[in-house]
Motif scaffolding. Structure first.
Motif, mmCIF file in Angstrom:
data_model
loop_
_atom_site.group_PDB
_atom_site.id
_atom_site.type_symbol
_atom_site.label_atom_id
_atom_site.label_comp_id
_atom_site.label_asym_id
_atom_site.label_seq_id
_atom_site.Cartn_x
_atom_site.Cartn_y
_atom_site.Cartn_z
ATOM 1 N N LEU A 175 29.676 49.885 52.652
ATOM 2 C CA LEU A 175 30.854 49.871 51.782
ATOM 3 C C LEU A 175 31.862 48.818 52.219
ATOM 4 O O LEU A 175 32.446 48.114 51.387
ATOM 5 C CB LEU A 175 31.507 51.258 51.757
ATOM 6 N N ARG A 176 32.079 48.704 53.522
ATOM 7 C CA ARG A 176 33.024 47.693 54.035
ATOM 8 C C ARG A 176 32.553 46.284 53.682
ATOM 9 O O ARG A 176 33.333 45.451 53.211
ATOM 10 C CB ARG A 176 33.185 47.859 55.558
ATOM 11 N N LEU A 177 31.282 45.993 53.935
ATOM 12 C CA LEU A 177 30.765 44.653 53.647
ATOM 13 C C LEU A 177 30.758 44.378 52.150
ATOM 14 O O LEU A 177 30.999 43.246 51.718
ATOM 15 C CB LEU A 177 29.373 44.494 54.253
ATOM 16 N N LEU A 178 30.498 45.407 51.335
ATOM 17 C CA LEU A 178 30.564 45.241 49.891
ATOM 18 C C LEU A 178 31.989 44.913 49.462
ATOM 19 O O LEU A 178 32.221 44.005 48.658
ATOM 20 C CB LEU A 178 30.078 46.512 49.193
ATOM 21 N N TYR A 179 32.968 45.618 50.029
ATOM 22 C CA TYR A 179 34.369 45.348 49.726
ATOM 23 C C TYR A 179 34.756 43.923 50.126
ATOM 24 O O TYR A 179 35.406 43.203 49.369
ATOM 25 C CB TYR A 179 35.271 46.363 50.435
ATOM 26 N N VAL A 180 34.343 43.509 51.329
ATOM 27 C CA VAL A 180 34.674 42.163 51.813
ATOM 28 C C VAL A 180 34.058 41.103 50.905
ATOM 29 O O VAL A 180 34.658 40.069 50.627
ATOM 30 C CB VAL A 180 34.215 41.979 53.275
ATOM 31 N N SER A 181 32.858 41.365 50.399
ATOM 32 C CA SER A 181 32.182 40.355 49.582
ATOM 33 C C SER A 181 32.779 40.206 48.193
ATOM 34 O O SER A 181 32.689 39.142 47.595
ATOM 35 C CB SER A 181 30.693 40.674 49.470
ATOM 36 N N ILE A 182 33.414 41.290 47.659
ATOM 37 C CA ILE A 182 33.921 41.177 46.292
ATOM 38 C C ILE A 182 35.430 41.032 46.203
ATOM 39 O O ILE A 182 35.945 40.738 45.136
ATOM 40 C CB ILE A 182 33.478 42.385 45.422
ATOM 41 N N ARG A 183 36.143 41.215 47.304
ATOM 42 C CA ARG A 183 37.598 41.091 47.221
ATOM 43 C C ARG A 183 37.988 39.635 47.042
ATOM 44 O O ARG A 183 37.298 38.725 47.477
ATOM 45 C CB ARG A 183 38.284 41.682 48.444
ATOM 46 N N ARG A 184 39.103 39.448 46.402
ATOM 47 C CA ARG A 184 39.611 38.097 46.177
ATOM 48 C C ARG A 184 40.489 37.720 47.356
ATOM 49 O O ARG A 184 41.406 38.454 47.715
ATOM 50 C CB ARG A 184 40.431 38.054 44.900
ATOM 51 N N THR A 185 40.183 36.601 47.936
ATOM 52 C CA THR A 185 41.027 36.120 49.029
ATOM 53 C C THR A 185 42.055 35.173 48.453
ATOM 54 O O THR A 185 41.748 34.328 47.609
ATOM 55 C CB THR A 185 40.201 35.400 50.106
#
Length: 185
Positions: A66-76
């Protein structure tokens, strides 16, 4: 700190997936005895220690996923570097790209300059500007670089209103005029 943690989680996750893939392949190719696989599955169903261990490992993997999924789709939000000034009416910001373009504009007005690249660095006392240029070779280089430095410094301080600490000029090369090229032939 967040990036280091994410990289560590990605490393652990990749390692566990690799080990799981190897185990899965050994089962698929029947390299593990069938009785051993059945015994492990029975232990998961009937032995509380094995079941809790499997649940804990799978829960940690699910959280990491879940953490890696969040990191991959969040907008930086990458913000372009800028300088900020405060006035009595509020704050204004000028991007370093704007300062670079103003520097280029000032330096291109100098006779004898052919190609330019500019880099701007912000320091506490002011701006450090680096100009890389190719010149035509028809003017004295010290005179030409002095004129570039003066033009860039005055343009930035006048237009942007920000102090310029230094303007470094690097003359990378000279270009040959078409008349000199014809004489060589």
């Amino acid at each position: 700190m967040g990036k280091i943690l994410d990289r560590f989680l990605l490393f652990i996750y990749s390692l566990v997936i690799l080990i799981g893939s190897i185990i899965g392949l050994t089962v698929a190719f029947a390299w593990l005895p069938k009785d051993g696989v059945h015994k492990f599955i029975e232990d998961v169903y009937h032995d509380p220690f094995t079941a809790y261990l499997a649940i804990a490992i799978l829960a940690v993997l699910a959280l990491i996923s879940l953490r890696l999924l969040y990191v991959s789709i969040r907008r930086t939000q990458v913000q372009a570097p800028f300088i900020a000034e405060r006035t009595e009416l509020g704050e204004f910001r000028i991007s370093l790209e704007t300062i670079e373009n103003l520097s280029l504009k000032a330096a291109t007005k100098v006779r004898g300059v052919k190609d330019l690249k500019v880099r701007v660095h912000v320091s506490p006392p002011g701006l450090d500007i680096e100009v890389r240029t190719i010149v035509d070779g028809e003017r004295a280089i010290p005179e030409l670089t002095d004129e570039i430095q003066t033009a860039v410094k005055s343009q930035i301080e006048e237009i942007a209103g920000y102090p310029v600490v230094s303007v470094s000029v690097y003359v990378a090369n000279t270009v040959q005029s078409s008349a000199a090229a014809r004489r060589v032939e």
